[in-house]
Motif scaffolding. Structure first.
Motif, PDB file in Angstrom:
ATOM      1  N   THR A 128       0.825  -1.131  -0.200  1.00 18.12           N
ATOM      2  CA  THR A 128      -0.061  -0.072  -0.074  1.00 18.12           C
ATOM      3  C   THR A 128       0.866   1.340   0.055  1.00 18.12           C
ATOM      4  O   THR A 128       0.374   2.519  -0.362  1.00 18.12           O
ATOM      5  N   ASP A 129       2.127   1.142   0.333  1.00 22.32           N
ATOM      6  CA  ASP A 129       2.985   2.502   0.780  1.00 22.32           C
ATOM      7  C   ASP A 129       4.352   2.139   0.144  1.00 22.32           C
ATOM      8  O   ASP A 129       5.075   1.040   0.742  1.00 22.32           O
ATOM      9  N   TYR A 130       5.007   2.781  -0.630  1.00 27.58           N
ATOM     10  CA  TYR A 130       6.347   2.808  -1.145  1.00 27.58           C
ATOM     11  C   TYR A 130       7.264   3.709  -0.423  1.00 27.58           C
ATOM     12  O   TYR A 130       6.947   4.983  -0.492  1.00 27.58           O
ATOM     13  N   VAL A 131       8.011   3.377   0.528  1.00 30.07           N
ATOM     14  CA  VAL A 131       8.604   4.374   1.573  1.00 30.07           C
ATOM     15  C   VAL A 131      10.215   4.286   1.288  1.00 30.07           C
ATOM     16  O   VAL A 131      10.868   2.990   1.340  1.00 30.07           O
ATOM     17  N   SER A 132      10.810   5.391   1.014  1.00 30.34           N
ATOM     18  CA  SER A 132      12.401   5.339   1.181  1.00 30.34           C
ATOM     19  C   SER A 132      13.021   6.254   2.435  1.00 30.34           C
ATOM     20  O   SER A 132      12.114   7.132   2.881  1.00 30.34           O
ATOM     21  N   ILE A 133      14.109   5.678   3.130  1.00 32.25           N
ATOM     22  CA  ILE A 133      14.400   6.502   4.331  1.00 32.25           C
ATOM     23  C   ILE A 133      15.594   7.586   3.901  1.00 32.25           C
ATOM     24  O   ILE A 133      16.112   8.286   4.709  1.00 32.25           O
ATOM     25  N   GLY A 134      15.722   7.911   2.503  1.00 29.03           N
ATOM     26  CA  GLY A 134      16.728   8.700   2.159  1.00 29.03           C
ATOM     27  C   GLY A 134      17.191   8.527   0.645  1.00 29.03           C
ATOM     28  O   GLY A 134      17.381   7.268   0.395  1.00 29.03           O
ATOM     29  N   ASP A 135      17.777   9.307   0.145  1.00 28.82           N
ATOM     30  CA  ASP A 135      18.297   9.382  -1.252  1.00 28.82           C
ATOM     31  C   ASP A 135      19.781   8.660  -1.261  1.00 28.82           C
ATOM     32  O   ASP A 135      20.748   9.218  -1.363  1.00 28.82           O
ATOM     33  N   TYR A 136      19.742   7.337  -0.833  1.00 30.92           N
ATOM     34  CA  TYR A 136      20.992   6.535  -0.966  1.00 30.92           C
ATOM     35  C   TYR A 136      20.604   5.391  -0.856  1.00 30.92           C
ATOM     36  O   TYR A 136      19.544   4.991  -0.782  1.00 30.92           O
ATOM     37  N   VAL A 137      21.343   4.128  -1.708  1.00 29.10           N
ATOM     38  CA  VAL A 137      20.773   2.739  -1.757  1.00 29.10           C
ATOM     39  C   VAL A 137      21.331   1.906  -0.667  1.00 29.10           C
ATOM     40  O   VAL A 137      22.846   1.774  -0.556  1.00 29.10           O
ATOM     41  N   LEU A 138      20.737   1.116  -0.087  1.00 31.14           N
ATOM     42  CA  LEU A 138      21.039   0.046   0.758  1.00 31.14           C
ATOM     43  C   LEU A 138      21.234  -1.349   0.421  1.00 31.14           C
ATOM     44  O   LEU A 138      20.612  -1.383  -0.509  1.00 31.14           O
TER      45      LEU A 138
END
Ligand code: ADE
Length: 245
Positions: A128-138
């Motif tokens: 239901t929700d697509y969420v990023s914690i910041g502009d970098y890739v883990l």
């Protein structure tokens, strides 16, 4: 509040979330955190959960079946289909406002991806929700899920023992928090601000408010443009409504 984390690394998640404030809140019954191992739901005889991407390219893609079956078993147990977050750098950026909003949910499911991604069809079915914690890739969604569980949990009533500390903090009204001091009064040749020892609460509040505004202006001018400032404060600190700071 109940958090369910679908992951290939349940131990990583359990370990990190059993410590400190979150661990204590769980012991005290304010939170429940369940890490579900997606691999337990594979139908592959070698316990495989990923395969090569159709169309070629680097890395492996997590297959839809184990993810969907893990989700299905979980939602059957819960008795409904709660909000389900997929952690991805392609999502909306996580904010304090979203943490607050999500803390009102009874249940939240997090899906942690790995490898080069997840079969899109599984995402279409459950997310239901697509969420990023910041502009970098883990390397995977686990750390991002843990960040979200931590930030959402501390907004749940009872999790922070000092109720006030959830509201008088950074990002409230789009201002950063003022600096804090404790004993000794002089440390390393530096005094704590005398006003904080004055016992005059009005003066202390005024000093803290000023420090919040000055800090925000210095470190996060983007936030200050959105801050709840009085007309007088805008004039004093040079905040212009039209052009920003
Ligand atoms: N997975 C990989 N990178 C991520 C990010 N920045 N935020 C959320 N999930 C991720």
């Amino acid at each position: 509040m109940n958090f369910y984390i679908l992951t290939l690394f349940p131990e990583m998640v359990r370990q990190a979330l059993s410590a400190s404030i979150i661990g204590r809140a769980e012991e005290n019954g304010f939170l429940h955190i369940d890490a579900v191992n997606i691999r337990d739901y594979t139908k592959d005889k070698h316990q495989k959960v990923d395969d090569y991407p159709y169309g070629g390219g680097a890395g492996m893609v997590m297959q839809a079946q184990p993810i969907y079956d893990a989700y299905h078993a979980l939602t059957e147990k819960i008795g409904r289909r709660p909000r389900t977050v997929y952690l991805t750098p392609q999502g909306h950026t996580f904010t304090q406002d979203l943490a607050k909003e999500m803390s009102l949910e009874e249940d939240l499911i997090f899906l942690c991806g790995h490898y080069e991604g997840v079969d899109e069809r599984a995402l279409e079915e459950i997310v239901t929700d697509y969420v990023s914690i910041g502009d970098y890739v883990l390397t995977g969604g686990e750390l991002a899920a843990m960040v979200m569980v931590d930030a959402v949990s501390r907004m749940v009533p009872g999790v922070l023992t000092n109720e006030a500390s959830g509201s008088m903090e950074s990002f409230e009204g789009n201002l950063l928090e003022y600096p804090q001091y404790t004993r000794p009064f002089v440390w390393n040749g530096k005094e704590a601000p005398k006003v904080l020892l004055s016992g005059n609460h009005q003066k202390i509040e005024a000093w803290r408010r000023e420090q919040s505004i000055l800090r925000t202006k210095r470190y996060r001018p983007d936030l200050l443009k959105k801050a709840d400032l009085t007309i007088r404060e805008k004039a004093v600190y040079g905040v212009n409504d039209k052009k920003g700071v």
